[in-house]
Design an enzyme around this catalytic site. Sequence first.
Site, mmCIF file in Angstrom:
data_model
loop_
_atom_site.group_PDB
_atom_site.id
_atom_site.type_symbol
_atom_site.label_atom_id
_atom_site.label_comp_id
_atom_site.label_asym_id
_atom_site.label_seq_id
_atom_site.Cartn_x
_atom_site.Cartn_y
_atom_site.Cartn_z
ATOM 1 N N HIS A 126 8.245 -26.995 -64.456
ATOM 2 C CA HIS A 126 8.115 -25.903 -65.419
ATOM 3 C C HIS A 126 8.752 -24.626 -64.865
ATOM 4 O O HIS A 126 8.447 -24.198 -63.753
ATOM 5 C CB HIS A 126 6.647 -25.658 -65.757
ATOM 6 C CG HIS A 126 6.440 -24.713 -66.893
ATOM 7 N ND1 HIS A 126 7.035 -24.890 -68.125
ATOM 8 C CD2 HIS A 126 5.722 -23.559 -67.001
ATOM 9 C CE1 HIS A 126 6.686 -23.903 -68.935
ATOM 10 N NE2 HIS A 126 5.900 -23.069 -68.264
ATOM 11 N N CYS A 172 11.180 -25.714 -71.602
ATOM 12 C CA CYS A 172 11.051 -24.525 -70.746
ATOM 13 C C CYS A 172 12.317 -24.188 -69.988
ATOM 14 O O CYS A 172 12.653 -23.005 -69.826
ATOM 15 C CB CYS A 172 9.883 -24.703 -69.779
ATOM 16 S SG CYS A 172 10.148 -25.955 -68.495
ATOM 17 N N ASP A 206 6.381 -16.265 -69.774
ATOM 18 C CA ASP A 206 6.623 -17.679 -70.063
ATOM 19 C C ASP A 206 6.702 -17.845 -71.574
ATOM 20 O O ASP A 206 5.684 -17.806 -72.268
ATOM 21 C CB ASP A 206 5.486 -18.521 -69.484
ATOM 22 C CG ASP A 206 5.658 -20.012 -69.729
ATOM 23 O OD1 ASP A 206 6.655 -20.407 -70.378
ATOM 24 O OD2 ASP A 206 4.797 -20.789 -69.274
#
Length: 293
Positions: A110, A71, A125
């Site tokens: 994250h 991520c 995302d």
Amino acid sequence: MDRMNVAEYLQRIGYKGPFQKADLETLNHIHKLHIDSIPFENLSIHCGEKITMDLAVIYDKIIRKNRGGWCCENNYLFSWVLKELGYNNTILGARVFNNLLNQFNPMESHFINKVDIDGVSYIADVSFGVSGQIWQPLELTADKDQPQMPGVYRLIKADGMWVLQKTSRRQIIPNEAFAKSDLLNKSITKKIYGFTLAPRQPEHFMENIQFLQTSPASLFVQKSICSQQTPTGFRALIGWTYTEVTYNYEEGADLFNIENIPNEEVETVLKDKFNLLLEKRLVPLNNRAAYTL
């Protein structure tokens, strides 16, 4: 940074049309193209490579070397792309939900993006991977069901955070050897991560990514992971376990085809299924850790 070119990124994800404006339709389009084209993967850890928060290094890895990333790589690159395209976006940090401990992890490991368009905020995302991956940005509205192909997502407010939940379908698992695999989460509704709207800078994640790529307690050290979304679901290689998932294979059910592959076939699977060619030798790993498909 001079070597970075947003047109090259758009070519990497297969964006064909001219860029018209920074609107929701275009955001949805590039978001989906990214997750279909660029894997979520932590293979650098298992190839003896260091993962950094240097944007130019991330760009070179994902765009020029045709790799994926986790991520803090994919969503950092996506953050830069959004700004280049004229979007108003803010970096946020999220705490992933630990299913084994039934609680959110303490660190904001994250990296996600909040995008504001015409007075409405969305969560973008492009790098959670496997079944938790959203296919399109989610409107930042509490208690609203937002159906997508993977399932029904919703954002709720709890314990001072925004919490992302997903309601899935039941699982069909033809290979009975994996019916009780710890890679499977049989919960129909599950929490994915929680976040606040406090703006973050890329440096906020530096200490966490060092921990995640070096500590024996990190699931990313315990498992080699590569996953990529497909038009009908996703595919994943975790250690030597290869999975292809078809969403809504039957009404109300997703098909999980799971098998173990020989060690000598790992590189072939990465090439054929994920279009990845690694520069260094991968040492696959799949120890028990809090991670599910």
